[in-house]
Motif scaffolding. Structure first.
Motif, PDB file in Angstrom:
ATOM      1  N   ASN A 229       0.821  -1.217   0.000  1.00  0.00           N
ATOM      2  CA  ASN A 229       0.000   0.000   0.000  1.00  0.00           C
ATOM      3  C   ASN A 229       0.852   1.263   0.000  1.00  0.00           C
ATOM      4  O   ASN A 229       0.619   2.187   0.783  1.00  0.00           O
TER       5      ASN A 229
ATOM      6  N   GLN B 208       2.590   9.994  -5.414  1.00  0.00           N
ATOM      7  CA  GLN B 208       1.718  10.898  -6.164  1.00  0.00           C
ATOM      8  C   GLN B 208       2.323  12.294  -6.139  1.00  0.00           C
ATOM      9  O   GLN B 208       2.236  13.023  -5.139  1.00  0.00           O
TER      10      GLN B 208
ATOM     11  N   LYS C 152       2.207   4.440  -2.309  1.00  0.00           N
ATOM     12  CA  LYS C 152       1.921   5.170  -3.536  1.00  0.00           C
ATOM     13  C   LYS C 152       2.770   6.436  -3.588  1.00  0.00           C
ATOM     14  O   LYS C 152       2.988   7.098  -2.570  1.00  0.00           O
TER      15      LYS C 152
END
Length: 613
Positions: free
Chosen positions: A188, A192, A190
């Protein structure tokens, strides 16, 4: 810190927390962590939703940090809040203190938070935690050249280290830009834009810990004030003068190799990206009389912009600062007294900010000196955080008892500490008149003294022994000057007689030489007559008793010199009348000439002695 040392430290921490028991029946139903590393300060914001799942009420909440973070904790604030989003509001600031409970290993720093009221079974509350850490963004590599990018490393945990079980937790790391060298990739995870997100992670056990490392580029100014002294001087004549002395160092990666000013000026970007050239100070809105200088003098490379809410001062040091470089400077400004001094319950209090106005500046040692007016008493200080307090006395112009100085000291200060402090004291308005009255009295005494001096007679009485002795001594000095003048005339007459002999040797005119001899005899007799009354006065004056023998000796030597010169003159003239040779004449006057030279020297020495008197 080397990478291997970091890994070892994190491994030891993970082993320690796994062996630590749970703390209480509190449960964190939701944890949201946000870490902002856009500056040199790592700011951590946590939203904790706390539920009491036990049977007993709880009045304290425990916060934990890894030891390597806790050692660099500069600021910690816990607020009780309610609501979500725009409707969220803070209810109360909670008391936080360092704790050392049993069963917690040394690799964990523990803080205890006093809840606003005991949390009963099944009740929930929301806590907003704000923490600021310094020196946790480690330059990696530690040394770079002028054109290299400035890379730093952050060490954290993707899971929230807490003594309580966590039902749901997420972490967001906000970076200064999109250039990321590397970061720990877990489940999990990420990336961005400028943010790395970990989680959410569900059902975490107490003291869960999952180390992560983020290696990224930072163009932030790693400006650290090793020492900052802020002097705040209060004047009840309408001004608060603030003077700040900075000792600033760049704590980023140190510069490797030589610095090229040419390359830096020609291509400042990307060359020199690790250096900072500006610092921004956000001053109060009505700041005035602003200056910026160092030991050399005033520094003109500064810009100021002001509006109704703030005054921004952009300062530029004399040279760009690379890693490890230092600079020293002073800024000062005045503030209107009415904006910061107030009255409450019979006391005056100064309400002014504590920390440095520099944006994102870390201060290792901050000393705040609040100089109060002379005559201030019953002094007390209120601060929103713990500081070391003391009092001193400062003496300035026209001070008698001195001005009381409140000294506040704190280490590891960040912009979050730039909160208002209150200095309470009592001061009577009558004390405002002390300095004007002192000036008026001083000028009054000066004028009275001048009047008395100009009108009073300070001369010595003419009948006193001192005055009479002074008159006698003045007469003696005048007589000595006359004696000197007469002796000088005699010596000049002797020179004329010697000149007549030189003319005789050149022309052979005996009659002219005899006429000069006759004129000289007459002039010397007149001068001798003038000397007699002067000698008589000196011999009879008590004030001249120590001088009279020398004068008598001078006159006797001059008379002897006259006789030798006359004898020499007679010998030379007779030699010319008998037509003797020049060598024969010189032989006959040789002994006389030696005596004449010796007498002249003795007379000169005596005249010099009398002249000194």
């Amino acid at each position: 810190m080397k990478q291997s040392s970091v890994d070892l430290l994190l491994l030891l921490l993970a082993l320690a927390v796994l062996a630590t028991p749970a703390f209480s029946d509190l449960v964190l139903s939701k944890v949201e962590r946000r870490i902002d590393v856009t500056s040199q300060i790592a700011r951590v914001t946590k939203t904790l939703q706390v539920i009491n799942s036990g049977s007993e009420s709880v009045s304290e909440f425990t916060l934990t940090f890894p030891k390597f973070l806790g050692n660099n904790l500069a600021y910690l604030s816990v607020v009780h809040s309610e609501g979500k989003g725009k409707s969220k509001r803070n209810l109360a600031n909670l008391s936080v203190r360092a704790a050392n409970p049993k069963g917690i290993p040394d690799s964990i720093s523990v803080y205890s938070v006093s809840l606003p009221k005991p949390l009963s079974k099944g009740e929930t509350l929301t806590l907003e935690v704000v923490a600021a850490f310094t020196n946790v963004l480690q330059p990696f590599p530690e040394k770079i050249s002028q054109g290299d990018s400035h890379l730093v490393m952050l060490q954290e945990s993707s899971q929230y280290l807490s003594p309580y079980a966590v039902e749901s937790q997420s972490l967001t790391i906000k970076l200064p830009n999109a250039r990321i060298e590397s970061y720990t990739k877990l489940e999990n995870t990420k990336l961005q834009g400028y943010e790395i997100k970990y989680g959410p992670y569900k059902n975490l056990l107490p003291f869960s810990y999952s180390p992560i490392v983020v290696h990224f580029e930072s163009k932030a100014a790693f400006a650290v004030a090793e020492k900052l002294v802020r002097e705040i001087e209060v004047s009840h004549w309408g001004n608060v003068q603030v003077t700040e002395h900075y000792n600033v160092v760049h704590r980023g990666a140190q510069l490797k190799g030589e610095f090229s000013r040419l390359d830096f000026q020609a291509r400042p970007n990307p060359l020199g990206v690790s250096a900072f050239r500006h610092l921004l100070a956000r001053l109060p809105p009505r700041a005035h009389s602003i200056y910026y200088r160092d030991d050399i003098g005033n520094i003109s490379t500064s810009q100021m912009q002001s509006d109704s809410k703030k005054t921004d001062l952009l300062i530029e040091p004399r040279f760009p600062l690379f890693g490890g470089w230092k600079t020293f400077f002073t800024i000062g400004y005045g503030l209107p007294l009415s904006d910061f001094l107030f009255v409450s319950e019979g006391k005056r209090f100064l309400n002014i900010s504590f920390g440095s106005p520099m944006i994102d500046l870390v201060t290792e040692k901050l000393i705040v000196q609040v100089v109060l007016p002379e005559g201030s008493k019953d002094i007390s200080v209120t601060t929103p955080f713990a500081v070391k307090q003391s009092q001193e006395i400062k003496y300035s112009h026209l001070d008698i008892a001195g001005r009381p100085v409140v000294v506040l000291e704190k280490n590891n200060v960040v912009p979050d500490h730039n909160q208002y402090i209150q200095v309470y004291y009592k001061f009577s308005n009558i004390n405002l008149l002390s300095e004007p009255l002192m000036l008026i009295s001083g000028f009054f005494v000066l004028f009275i003294t001048c009047i008395i001096y100009t009108r009073a007679d300070f001369s010595i009485s003419k009948s006193s022994a001192t005055y009479l002795a002074k008159l006698q001594w003045d007469e003696v000095l005048a007589t000595l000057q006359e004696v000197q003048s007469i002796i000088q005339k005699c010596l000049a007459t002797h020179d004329k007689l010697e000149a007549s002999l030189r003319d005789l040797s050149r022309t052979g005119d005996i009659q002219t030489c005899k006429a000069a001899r006759k004129s000289t005899d007459s002039l010397l007799k007149d001068l001798s007559k003038e000397l007699k009354p002067l000698l008589g006065f000196l011999q009879s004056s008590p004030s001249a008793s120590h001088i009279s023998p020398k004068v008598e000796e001078l006159v006797a030597k001059e008379k002897e010199l006259q006789e030798k010169l006359m004898a020499k003159h007679t010998t030379v003239v007779e030699g010319y009348e008998k037509k003797s040779s020049g060598r024969d004449i010189e032989n006959r006057i040789a002994s006389q000439q030696q005596k004449i030279i010796a007498l002249r020297q003795e007379i000169e020495d005596l005249l010099e002695f009398i002249d000194e008197i």
